[in-house]
Enzyme design. Structure first.
Site, short mmCIF file in Angstrom:
data_model
loop_
_atom_site.label_atom_id
_atom_site.label_comp_id
_atom_site.label_asym_id
_atom_site.label_seq_id
_atom_site.Cartn_x
_atom_site.Cartn_y
_atom_site.Cartn_z
N LYS A 51 6.16 -12.90 5.24
CA LYS A 51 6.14 -13.44 6.57
C LYS A 51 5.52 -12.45 7.55
CE LYS A 51 10.68 -15.33 5.51
NZ LYS A 51 12.10 -15.05 5.68
N GLU A 73 -3.27 -8.52 5.58
CA GLU A 73 -1.96 -7.90 5.33
C GLU A 73 -1.41 -7.25 6.59
OE1 GLU A 73 0.62 -7.53 3.82
OE2 GLU A 73 0.44 -7.36 1.66
N ASP A 74 -0.09 -7.16 6.67
CA ASP A 74 0.53 -6.45 7.78
C ASP A 74 0.50 -4.94 7.57
OD1 ASP A 74 2.25 -6.63 5.63
OD2 ASP A 74 3.97 -7.38 6.77
N ASP A 88 1.88 0.11 2.02
CA ASP A 88 2.75 1.27 1.88
C ASP A 88 2.45 1.91 0.51
OD1 ASP A 88 4.81 3.06 2.34
OD2 ASP A 88 6.39 1.67 1.82
N PHE A 139 9.38 4.10 9.01
CA PHE A 139 9.65 2.68 8.86
C PHE A 139 9.46 1.99 10.20
CE2 PHE A 139 12.15 -1.18 8.51
CZ PHE A 139 11.73 -1.65 7.28
N VAL A 140 8.55 1.06 10.24
CA VAL A 140 8.21 0.42 11.51
C VAL A 140 8.60 -1.06 11.51
CG1 VAL A 140 6.34 2.02 12.07
CG2 VAL A 140 5.84 -0.01 10.70
N ARG A 189 10.82 -9.12 14.13
CA ARG A 189 9.45 -9.61 13.90
C ARG A 189 8.79 -10.06 15.20
NH1 ARG A 189 8.85 -10.31 8.30
NH2 ARG A 189 10.67 -11.05 7.16
P1 5GP Z 1 4.04 -1.87 -0.80
O1 5GP Z 1 4.03 -2.69 -2.05
O2 5GP Z 1 2.67 -1.53 -0.28
O3 5GP Z 1 4.91 -0.65 -0.94
O4 5GP Z 1 4.83 -2.73 0.25
C1 5GP Z 1 4.24 -3.52 1.17
C2 5GP Z 1 5.30 -4.33 1.86
O5 5GP Z 1 6.48 -3.55 2.12
C3 5GP Z 1 4.82 -4.79 3.21
O6 5GP Z 1 4.11 -6.01 3.12
C4 5GP Z 1 6.10 -4.87 3.99
O7 5GP Z 1 6.71 -6.12 3.76
C5 5GP Z 1 6.97 -3.79 3.39
N1 5GP Z 1 6.90 -2.55 4.19
C6 5GP Z 1 6.30 -1.40 3.86
N2 5GP Z 1 6.42 -0.48 4.83
C7 5GP Z 1 7.11 -1.08 5.82
C8 5GP Z 1 7.56 -0.65 7.12
O8 5GP Z 1 7.34 0.48 7.60
N3 5GP Z 1 8.25 -1.56 7.84
C9 5GP Z 1 8.51 -2.82 7.39
N4 5GP Z 1 9.20 -3.64 8.20
N5 5GP Z 1 8.12 -3.27 6.19
C10 5GP Z 1 7.42 -2.39 5.41
#
Ligand code: 5GP
Length: 197
Positions: free
Chosen positions: A50, A107-108, A111, A160-161, A173
């Site tokens: 989302k 993508e948002d 990470d 963490f944002v 959100r």
């Molecule tokens: P990845 O597989 O790249 O570790 O994770 C990506 C997903 O983790 C993002 O789409 C998001 O949902 C969540 N995520 C990663 N870092 C953050 C953060 O700093 N804040 C939030 N709210 N979600 C995060």
């Protein structure tokens, strides 16, 4: 369980990392670059729910191309709060074929990169003509797999944002900016889904 801070979301934010105005300017800039790069070709934006919802809604209006959108929703397997497992479950799949289409993933945040790594392989298997990636936020410090990102809004430190689509426990959100949660907010109460690493 109710949370006593639920009514004052902005008070839970320490630093604002990216302001509403900075996001708006970046969306315009990214939209112009994408418009230029695709040279009039039709593009399909695929966004991952989302968290990417506000970015998708804004970015699509900044792109001057024939454009289709599709939405997916995924969740990570495994209950670890520190690192995603890389095993991804598809909760909502594409609603139309992307075969032969120029696809841009919206993508948002990236990470560890594990979620997107899975998604890229999944979408490549559907034979798009091209597959590119646009992310609003990039946290390279925690990357575990290399991701070929074509468009990046902001590179941010390992914090963490929340806000502009990003949640903590499904809240925050709707904040119009990207901010860092005060540690005391996630240091209290019961563990919830999406807990910061
Ligand atoms: P990845 O597989 O790249 O570790 O994770 C990506 C997903 O983790 C993002 O789409 C998001 O949902 C969540 N995520 C990663 N870092 C953050 C953060 O700093 N804040 C939030 N709210 N979600 C995060």
């Amino acid at each position: 369980m109710t949370h006593e801070r639920d009514t004052d979301l902005q008070a839970d934010i320490g630093d604002i990392l990216v302001s509403e105005a900075e996001i708006a300017a970046k969306v315009v800039e990214l939209g112009a670059r994408i418009t230029h790069d695709y040279g009039g070709r039709r593009v399909t934006l695929v966004s991952v729910l989302k968290g990417s919802l506000p970015f998708m809604a804004d970015l699509m209006r900044a792109i001057d191309l024939p454009l289709r959108i599709d939405l997916m929703e995924v969740s990570s397997y495994g209950g670890s709060t520190t690192e995603s497992s890389g095993l991804v479950r598809i909760l909502k799949d594409l609603s139309a074929s992307i075969e032969g289409e120029d696809v841009l993933i919206v993508e948002d945040i990236i990470d560890t990169g594990l979620t997107l790594n899975y998604l890229i392989r999944y979408l490549r298997g559907k034979n798009p003509a091209s597959l590119r990636i646009c992310t609003l936020l990039d946290k390279p410090a925690r990357r575990l797999v290399e991701i070929p990102v074509d468009y990046t809004g902001f590179t941010i430190p390992d914090q963490f944002v929340v806000g502009y689509g990003l949640d903590y426990g499904e809240l925050y959100r709707n904040l119009p900016f990207v901010g860092v949660l005060r540690p005391e907010v996630y240091g209290e109460g019961e563990p919830v889904e999406g807990e910061p690493a």
